[in-house]
Design a protein around this motif. Structure first.
Motif, mmCIF file in Angstrom:
data_model
loop_
_atom_site.group_PDB
_atom_site.id
_atom_site.type_symbol
_atom_site.label_atom_id
_atom_site.label_comp_id
_atom_site.label_asym_id
_atom_site.label_seq_id
_atom_site.Cartn_x
_atom_site.Cartn_y
_atom_site.Cartn_z
ATOM 1 N N ASN A 140 0.813 -1.226 0.000
ATOM 2 C CA ASN A 140 0.000 0.000 0.000
ATOM 3 C C ASN A 140 0.841 1.268 0.000
ATOM 4 O OD1 ASN A 140 -2.711 0.615 -0.314
ATOM 5 N ND2 ASN A 140 -2.945 1.224 1.815
ATOM 6 N N ARG A 141 2.121 1.161 -0.244
ATOM 7 C CA ARG A 141 2.993 2.329 -0.193
ATOM 8 C C ARG A 141 2.691 3.329 -1.300
ATOM 9 N NH1 ARG A 141 9.656 2.201 -0.647
ATOM 10 N NH2 ARG A 141 10.018 4.303 0.167
ATOM 11 N N LEU A 142 2.282 2.841 -2.460
ATOM 12 C CA LEU A 142 2.114 3.710 -3.628
ATOM 13 C C LEU A 142 0.645 4.021 -3.927
ATOM 14 C CD1 LEU A 142 4.800 2.158 -5.990
ATOM 15 C CD2 LEU A 142 5.051 3.980 -4.285
ATOM 16 N N ARG A 143 -0.211 3.909 -2.916
ATOM 17 C CA ARG A 143 -1.642 4.104 -3.129
ATOM 18 C C ARG A 143 -1.969 5.496 -3.659
ATOM 19 N NH1 ARG A 143 -0.060 4.249 1.952
ATOM 20 N NH2 ARG A 143 -0.742 5.885 3.388
ATOM 21 N N ARG A 144 -1.252 6.534 -3.185
ATOM 22 C CA ARG A 144 -1.563 7.895 -3.625
ATOM 23 C C ARG A 144 -1.215 8.078 -5.101
ATOM 24 N NH1 ARG A 144 -2.932 10.310 1.024
ATOM 25 N NH2 ARG A 144 -2.097 9.298 2.882
ATOM 26 N N MET A 145 -0.057 7.578 -5.498
ATOM 27 C CA MET A 145 0.324 7.654 -6.901
ATOM 28 C C MET A 145 -0.659 6.862 -7.764
ATOM 29 S SD MET A 145 3.918 6.485 -8.688
ATOM 30 C CE MET A 145 4.926 7.880 -8.217
ATOM 31 N N ASP A 146 -1.013 5.653 -7.341
ATOM 32 C CA ASP A 146 -1.933 4.823 -8.117
ATOM 33 C C ASP A 146 -3.296 5.490 -8.247
ATOM 34 O OD1 ASP A 146 0.108 3.007 -8.271
ATOM 35 O OD2 ASP A 146 -0.762 1.567 -6.864
ATOM 36 N N ARG A 147 -3.777 6.082 -7.174
ATOM 37 C CA ARG A 147 -5.075 6.742 -7.199
ATOM 38 C C ARG A 147 -5.079 7.887 -8.213
ATOM 39 N NH1 ARG A 147 -6.468 8.704 -1.451
ATOM 40 N NH2 ARG A 147 -4.850 10.227 -1.929
ATOM 41 N N TRP A 148 -3.979 8.635 -8.239
ATOM 42 C CA TRP A 148 -3.856 9.735 -9.200
ATOM 43 C C TRP A 148 -3.787 9.213 -10.635
ATOM 44 C CZ3 TRP A 148 -0.210 11.280 -12.797
ATOM 45 C CH2 TRP A 148 -0.306 12.602 -13.256
ATOM 46 N N ILE A 149 -3.040 8.138 -10.858
ATOM 47 C CA ILE A 149 -2.927 7.558 -12.194
ATOM 48 C C ILE A 149 -4.303 7.130 -12.703
ATOM 49 C CG2 ILE A 149 -2.071 5.566 -13.477
ATOM 50 C CD1 ILE A 149 0.483 5.744 -11.739
ATOM 51 N N VAL A 150 -5.063 6.453 -11.864
ATOM 52 C CA VAL A 150 -6.392 6.002 -12.269
ATOM 53 C C VAL A 150 -7.270 7.186 -12.641
ATOM 54 C CG1 VAL A 150 -8.524 4.965 -11.402
ATOM 55 C CG2 VAL A 150 -6.337 3.830 -11.001
ATOM 56 N N ALA A 151 -7.214 8.252 -11.850
ATOM 57 C CA ALA A 151 -8.069 9.415 -12.097
ATOM 58 C C ALA A 151 -7.679 10.173 -13.349
ATOM 59 C CB ALA A 151 -8.041 10.350 -10.883
ATOM 60 N N THR A 152 -6.381 10.288 -13.621
ATOM 61 C CA THR A 152 -5.925 11.148 -14.710
ATOM 62 C C THR A 152 -5.583 10.399 -15.991
ATOM 63 O OG1 THR A 152 -3.614 11.061 -13.965
ATOM 64 C CG2 THR A 152 -5.006 12.812 -13.060
ATOM 65 N N HIS A 153 -5.307 9.092 -15.883
ATOM 66 C CA HIS A 153 -4.846 8.333 -17.048
ATOM 67 C C HIS A 153 -5.733 7.131 -17.345
ATOM 68 C CE1 HIS A 153 -1.757 7.767 -20.054
ATOM 69 N NE2 HIS A 153 -1.467 6.543 -19.645
ATOM 70 N N GLY A 154 -6.775 6.954 -16.566
ATOM 71 C CA GLY A 154 -7.660 5.817 -16.784
ATOM 72 C C GLY A 154 -8.288 5.803 -18.166
ATOM 73 N N ALA A 155 -8.691 6.978 -18.674
ATOM 74 C CA ALA A 155 -9.316 7.045 -19.996
ATOM 75 C C ALA A 155 -8.349 6.588 -21.086
ATOM 76 C CB ALA A 155 -9.801 8.465 -20.267
ATOM 77 N N GLU A 156 -7.072 6.938 -20.927
ATOM 78 C CA GLU A 156 -6.074 6.522 -21.912
ATOM 79 C C GLU A 156 -5.894 5.005 -21.888
ATOM 80 O OE1 GLU A 156 -4.053 7.636 -25.051
ATOM 81 O OE2 GLU A 156 -4.562 9.247 -23.667
ATOM 82 N N LEU A 157 -5.912 4.420 -20.712
ATOM 83 C CA LEU A 157 -5.802 2.966 -20.599
ATOM 84 C C LEU A 157 -7.002 2.269 -21.232
ATOM 85 C CD1 LEU A 157 -4.488 2.845 -16.942
ATOM 86 C CD2 LEU A 157 -3.222 2.009 -18.919
#
Length: 263
Positions: A12-29
């Motif tokens: 769970n160390r990178l939860r903040r980074m992952d949460r941001w990635i999902v919010a900002t890059h999820g559409a691209e994925l």
């Protein structure tokens, strides 16, 4: 290609980074037919790669994750955790996957490198990203490179596209924060030695502390409200790119050009 890191990792160390990635890059994925994400330098245990798969698939169910480590023994130890959509490979900055990944996450990797090496590593990694496609509106793949503390309370990262750096994001557990400049110790390698008078990142953190102090009356409503007020004030002088929905998460994102080191 690269150096063996200390390998320190925690669930769970990178939860903040992952949460941001999902919010900002999820559409691209979601846009691409075969979205591949790379967890580069996942460390001595594969927890962050396992978590990345789970979080990305919540936004883009077809996503595949490849954990890449330069230390062969760490790859061998991770193999029992492979599953559908998750693989582990030996390698480094060359990114040993076929095709162009839509995401490369490199957390706490460049911390142990010299500042002079960062630009070259960024260039190499950005060259491996999926290219932009104006016809579809795609901005291409994303490299997220940054540093956090051991349990993920404080984190700063740079987001880069195929064209180079785009933004810098500061993220924190607000209850752990005395003042915004506490995040300085987690600046990525490209910025951590630039937190000195005369450099933009130093001026930004100075202004952030001032806005935080001015927002002290809002502390009676909680640290979240104080943070939101401080970021709102900060955005009058700095190019903040996100909105209150992200600020509520203890985040603020600023254009890279505003914080980039002076020549």
């Amino acid at each position: 290609m690269g150096n063996v890191t200390r390998g320190t990792t925690n669930p769970n160390r990178l939860r903040r980074m992952d949460r941001w990635i999902v919010a900002t890059h999820g559409a691209e994925l979601r846009r691409v037919a075969d979205p591949v994400a790379v967890d580069l330098g996942y460390g001595a245990a594969p927890w962050t790669a396992v978590e990345l798969l789970h979080r990305l698939r919540g936004a883009a169910p077809r996503t595949r994750v490849v954990g890449v480590e330069i230390e062969p023994a760490r790859v061998t130890a991770a193999l029992p955790y492979e599953r559908e959509g998750l693989r582990f490979r030996h390698g480094g900055f060359e990114i040993p996957v076929s095709g162009r990944p839509v995401l490369v996450r490199a957390a706490n990797v460049l911390r142990q490198y010299d500042e002079s090496e960062v630009a070259g590593v960024w260039q190499r990694l950005c060259a491996r990203l999926a290219p932009a496609d104006p016809a579809t509106g795609s901005r291409g793949g994303l490299l997220v490179e940054g540093t956090c503390d051991e349990i993920g309370r404080r984190h700063v990262w740079v987001a880069l596209g195929p064209e180079g750096p785009r933004t810098v994001t500061f993220a924190t557990r607000l209850a752990s924060l005395d003042r915004p400049s506490d995040l300085a110790e987690r600046l990525p390698k490209a910025l951590i030695h630039r937190n000195v008078p005369g450099e933009p990142v130093h001026a930004f953190l100075r202004d952030f502390d001032r806005a935080w102090a001015a927002a002290a009356p809002y502390a009676s409503y909680g640290a979240r409200q104080r943070w939101i007020r401080a970021v709102h004030a900060l955005s009058t002088d700095w190019p903040v790119t996100d909105r209150p929905v992200r600020w509520r998460q203890g985040e603020v994102t600023v254009r890279w050009e505003a914080l980039a080191p002076r020549a």
